[in-house]
Design an enzyme around this catalytic site. Sequence first.
Site, short mmCIF file in Angstrom:
data_model
loop_
_atom_site.label_atom_id
_atom_site.label_comp_id
_atom_site.label_asym_id
_atom_site.label_seq_id
_atom_site.Cartn_x
_atom_site.Cartn_y
_atom_site.Cartn_z
N ARG A 6 0.82 -1.20 0.00
CA ARG A 6 0.00 0.00 0.00
C ARG A 6 0.86 1.24 0.00
O ARG A 6 2.03 1.22 0.35
CB ARG A 6 -0.92 -0.01 1.21
CG ARG A 6 -1.90 -1.15 1.12
CD ARG A 6 -2.88 -1.17 2.22
NE ARG A 6 -2.23 -1.30 3.52
CZ ARG A 6 -2.90 -1.42 4.65
NH1 ARG A 6 -4.21 -1.39 4.67
NH2 ARG A 6 -2.27 -1.55 5.79
N ARG A 62 0.74 3.42 -16.67
CA ARG A 62 0.91 3.02 -18.08
C ARG A 62 2.08 3.75 -18.71
O ARG A 62 2.84 3.17 -19.49
CB ARG A 62 -0.37 3.32 -18.87
CG ARG A 62 -1.47 2.34 -18.56
CD ARG A 62 -2.62 2.51 -19.55
NE ARG A 62 -3.85 2.07 -18.93
CZ ARG A 62 -4.82 2.88 -18.52
NH1 ARG A 62 -4.73 4.18 -18.68
NH2 ARG A 62 -5.90 2.39 -17.96
N CYS A 73 -9.26 2.87 -11.04
CA CYS A 73 -9.25 4.14 -10.31
C CYS A 73 -10.64 4.37 -9.70
O CYS A 73 -11.64 4.29 -10.40
CB CYS A 73 -8.91 5.30 -11.23
SG CYS A 73 -7.31 5.13 -12.05
N GLU A 76 -12.10 7.93 -3.37
CA GLU A 76 -11.97 7.62 -1.95
C GLU A 76 -13.20 8.11 -1.20
O GLU A 76 -13.75 9.17 -1.51
CB GLU A 76 -10.72 8.32 -1.39
CG GLU A 76 -10.42 8.05 0.06
CD GLU A 76 -9.91 6.64 0.33
OE1 GLU A 76 -10.09 6.17 1.46
OE2 GLU A 76 -9.34 6.02 -0.58
N ARG A 88 -4.25 7.24 -3.04
CA ARG A 88 -3.87 6.01 -2.35
C ARG A 88 -3.76 4.88 -3.37
O ARG A 88 -4.42 4.92 -4.42
CB ARG A 88 -4.91 5.66 -1.28
CG ARG A 88 -4.92 6.63 -0.11
CD ARG A 88 -6.08 6.31 0.84
NE ARG A 88 -6.04 7.08 2.05
CZ ARG A 88 -6.59 8.30 2.20
NH1 ARG A 88 -7.21 8.88 1.20
NH2 ARG A 88 -6.51 8.92 3.37
N TYR A 106 4.38 5.78 2.01
CA TYR A 106 3.55 6.93 2.39
C TYR A 106 4.42 8.16 2.25
O TYR A 106 5.37 8.34 3.02
CB TYR A 106 2.99 6.74 3.81
CG TYR A 106 1.93 5.66 3.81
CD1 TYR A 106 0.60 6.00 3.62
CD2 TYR A 106 2.26 4.32 3.94
CE1 TYR A 106 -0.38 5.02 3.57
CE2 TYR A 106 1.29 3.34 3.90
CZ TYR A 106 -0.02 3.70 3.72
OH TYR A 106 -1.00 2.72 3.66
N ARG A 114 -0.18 6.28 8.03
CA ARG A 114 -0.03 4.93 8.60
C ARG A 114 1.37 4.75 9.19
O ARG A 114 2.19 4.01 8.67
CB ARG A 114 -0.27 3.87 7.52
CG ARG A 114 -1.70 3.73 7.03
CD ARG A 114 -2.67 3.27 8.10
NE ARG A 114 -2.28 2.06 8.79
CZ ARG A 114 -2.67 0.84 8.45
NH1 ARG A 114 -3.46 0.65 7.42
NH2 ARG A 114 -2.27 -0.20 9.14
#
Length: 119
Positions: A6, A62, A73, A76, A88, A106, A114
């Site tokens: 992530r 890409r 996509c 959020e 994210r 991050y 996080r």
Amino acid sequence: MIVCVRGATTVEADEKELIYEAVTEMMREIIDANHIRTEDIASIVFTATDDLKSAYPAVAVRNMGITEPALMCLQEMHVEGSLRKCLRVMVTVEGDYDRKSLRHAYLRGAVGLRPDLRK
């Protein structure tokens, strides 16, 4: 083994080139830090906060030459007081990767999202 890496990053403004630059930086960090072979990437899911509307993050991937994985996509979920202008990602990878040693990315304004995942 299938693992997910992530990450998150932010941009200063809703501009296509800024989004592409931030996504490229984040993806390079994920790939390099985890020694991921791009052919091992099964899928990549991006989310963007509702204040980012000028570009699809997948286009940046890409443009990096990563065209085989499934790319998606999404917007959020909006939570009052949450980080704005944020992108994210969840990268699903299949291969000889150890979940416990994964390094998540991050970056920029998302660095504090996080802290438990930062090494």
